[in-house]
Scaffold this motif. Sequence first.
Motif, PDB file in Angstrom:
ATOM      1  N   ILE A  24       0.840  -1.205   0.000  1.00  0.00           N
ATOM      2  CA  ILE A  24       0.000   0.000   0.000  1.00  0.00           C
ATOM      3  C   ILE A  24       0.871   1.250   0.000  1.00  0.00           C
ATOM      4  O   ILE A  24       0.626   2.214  -0.745  1.00  0.00           O
ATOM      5  CB  ILE A  24      -0.937  -0.008   1.220  1.00  0.00           C
ATOM      6  N   ALA A  25       1.912   1.249   0.818  1.00  0.00           N
ATOM      7  CA  ALA A  25       2.798   2.416   0.911  1.00  0.00           C
ATOM      8  C   ALA A  25       3.514   2.679  -0.407  1.00  0.00           C
ATOM      9  O   ALA A  25       3.636   3.823  -0.849  1.00  0.00           O
ATOM     10  CB  ALA A  25       3.817   2.203   2.034  1.00  0.00           C
TER      11      ALA A  25
ATOM     12  N   ILE B   4       0.370  14.357   1.828  1.00  0.00           N
ATOM     13  CA  ILE B   4       0.279  13.771   3.165  1.00  0.00           C
ATOM     14  C   ILE B   4       1.573  14.041   3.914  1.00  0.00           C
ATOM     15  O   ILE B   4       2.617  14.351   3.325  1.00  0.00           O
ATOM     16  CB  ILE B   4       0.033  12.243   3.107  1.00  0.00           C
ATOM     17  N   TRP B   5       1.489  13.943   5.250  1.00  0.00           N
ATOM     18  CA  TRP B   5       2.680  14.052   6.089  1.00  0.00           C
ATOM     19  C   TRP B   5       2.631  12.973   7.158  1.00  0.00           C
ATOM     20  O   TRP B   5       1.611  12.827   7.807  1.00  0.00           O
ATOM     21  CB  TRP B   5       2.787  15.430   6.745  1.00  0.00           C
ATOM     22  N   PRO B   6       3.685  12.202   7.340  1.00  0.00           N
ATOM     23  CA  PRO B   6       4.945  12.292   6.605  1.00  0.00           C
ATOM     24  C   PRO B   6       4.774  11.927   5.129  1.00  0.00           C
ATOM     25  O   PRO B   6       3.785  11.285   4.760  1.00  0.00           O
ATOM     26  CB  PRO B   6       5.841  11.296   7.329  1.00  0.00           C
ATOM     27  N   PRO B   7       5.743  12.325   4.291  1.00  0.00           N
ATOM     28  CA  PRO B   7       5.650  12.037   2.857  1.00  0.00           C
ATOM     29  C   PRO B   7       5.559  10.545   2.574  1.00  0.00           C
ATOM     30  O   PRO B   7       5.918   9.710   3.418  1.00  0.00           O
ATOM     31  CB  PRO B   7       6.957  12.623   2.297  1.00  0.00           C
ATOM     32  N   ALA B   8       5.092  10.222   1.390  1.00  0.00           N
ATOM     33  CA  ALA B   8       4.912   8.815   1.011  1.00  0.00           C
ATOM     34  C   ALA B   8       6.203   8.016   1.186  1.00  0.00           C
ATOM     35  O   ALA B   8       6.180   6.861   1.629  1.00  0.00           O
ATOM     36  CB  ALA B   8       4.433   8.736  -0.441  1.00  0.00           C
TER      37      ALA B   8
ATOM     38  N   THR C  87       6.734   4.605   3.560  1.00  0.00           N
ATOM     39  CA  THR C  87       7.379   3.377   3.085  1.00  0.00           C
ATOM     40  C   THR C  87       8.572   3.016   3.968  1.00  0.00           C
ATOM     41  O   THR C  87       8.748   1.852   4.347  1.00  0.00           O
ATOM     42  CB  THR C  87       7.846   3.548   1.627  1.00  0.00           C
ATOM     43  N   ALA C  88       9.382   4.015   4.313  1.00  0.00           N
ATOM     44  CA  ALA C  88      10.557   3.767   5.154  1.00  0.00           C
ATOM     45  C   ALA C  88      10.159   3.200   6.511  1.00  0.00           C
ATOM     46  O   ALA C  88      10.803   2.286   7.036  1.00  0.00           O
ATOM     47  CB  ALA C  88      11.350   5.061   5.338  1.00  0.00           C
ATOM     48  N   SER C  89       9.088   3.734   7.071  1.00  0.00           N
ATOM     49  CA  SER C  89       8.632   3.274   8.384  1.00  0.00           C
ATOM     50  C   SER C  89       8.198   1.816   8.338  1.00  0.00           C
ATOM     51  O   SER C  89       8.538   1.011   9.219  1.00  0.00           O
ATOM     52  CB  SER C  89       7.483   4.159   8.868  1.00  0.00           C
TER      53      SER C  89
ATOM     54  N   LEU D 253      15.923   5.791   2.269  1.00  0.00           N
ATOM     55  CA  LEU D 253      14.750   6.664   2.288  1.00  0.00           C
ATOM     56  C   LEU D 253      14.814   7.644   3.457  1.00  0.00           C
ATOM     57  O   LEU D 253      14.449   8.829   3.311  1.00  0.00           O
ATOM     58  CB  LEU D 253      13.474   5.828   2.370  1.00  0.00           C
ATOM     59  N   ARG D 254      15.276   7.182   4.606  1.00  0.00           N
ATOM     60  CA  ARG D 254      15.411   8.075   5.765  1.00  0.00           C
ATOM     61  C   ARG D 254      16.456   9.155   5.492  1.00  0.00           C
ATOM     62  O   ARG D 254      16.261  10.335   5.829  1.00  0.00           O
ATOM     63  CB  ARG D 254      15.796   7.282   7.011  1.00  0.00           C
ATOM     64  N   GLU D 255      17.568   8.763   4.902  1.00  0.00           N
ATOM     65  CA  GLU D 255      18.615   9.738   4.597  1.00  0.00           C
ATOM     66  C   GLU D 255      18.109  10.788   3.614  1.00  0.00           C
ATOM     67  O   GLU D 255      18.389  11.982   3.760  1.00  0.00           O
ATOM     68  CB  GLU D 255      19.849   9.030   4.048  1.00  0.00           C
ATOM     69  N   ALA D 256      17.356  10.343   2.613  1.00  0.00           N
ATOM     70  CA  ALA D 256      16.790  11.279   1.637  1.00  0.00           C
ATOM     71  C   ALA D 256      15.795  12.222   2.305  1.00  0.00           C
ATOM     72  O   ALA D 256      15.760  13.425   2.004  1.00  0.00           O
ATOM     73  CB  ALA D 256      16.124  10.511   0.500  1.00  0.00           C
ATOM     74  N   GLY D 257      15.009  11.694   3.219  1.00  0.00           N
ATOM     75  CA  GLY D 257      14.035  12.525   3.929  1.00  0.00           C
ATOM     76  C   GLY D 257      14.702  13.606   4.758  1.00  0.00           C
ATOM     77  O   GLY D 257      14.257  14.760   4.768  1.00  0.00           O
ATOM     78  N   VAL D 258      15.772  13.250   5.450  1.00  0.00           N
ATOM     79  CA  VAL D 258      16.493  14.232   6.262  1.00  0.00           C
ATOM     80  C   VAL D 258      17.183  15.265   5.372  1.00  0.00           C
ATOM     81  O   VAL D 258      17.241  16.452   5.707  1.00  0.00           O
ATOM     82  CB  VAL D 258      17.513  13.529   7.183  1.00  0.00           C
TER      83      VAL D 258
END
Length: 217
Positions: free
Chosen positions: A31-32, A41-45, A49-51, A78-83
């Motif tokens: 789904i993610a 949406i927040w957090p971003p898609a 997915t990362a979560s 994905l976490r690194e990209a988000g930060v």
Amino acid sequence: LASLLQVLGNRHRRDEQLETARAMLEEALAIARALPADAPIWPPASQVTASVLQTLGLVKLDQRDRSTFETLKEALALREAGVAEQPHDVMLRSELGAVLHTLAQMNVAQAQDELALQRLDRAITEQRRVVAAMPTFVQGHDYLRNHLTLRGTQLARLGRADDLQANAEELAAMRTDPSALRSAARHFLRLATLRETSPPATGTPLDAETCRARALQ
């Protein structure tokens, strides 16, 4: 729905119902991944997915699945990209520390002690930044304690007394956190054993007797 399935999957994981947990998390991941990258949406898609990937990685780690690393590696990217996109978001930075912690747990299980310490050091750095930016953010404090606790256990295993002392001191400074104080006490006792076999020369290192006394404080 993805977030709800993740919560349920994590609950089943904690109850050691790993197959059920994995099925729910794999459904959540599908789904993610289907969410549009620009969904409002927040957090971003990408972070949803990362979560899910991170929780799925924990389940796979419990199952000793060989695909654990690939799952956690994707979550880390994905976490690194988000930060990188939101450098002032303390939640995203804290979750980056969390996935580094999970990777370190995998490294510990594979006896990759040096790599585990490298990842824990980075997780601690990220979490310290979170706590400095928002001192009231409870998750940041909890995660920092967890990183230090695992790091101290690794340092004790490797016999790194001086680093273990500094680690125990930082945990002991968390005076309002009973879990941190218990971890500090355990680490001071391990340090006492190390000091008995290899006493400090001069300077600031604590001797074995002082370590045992600190454990009782």
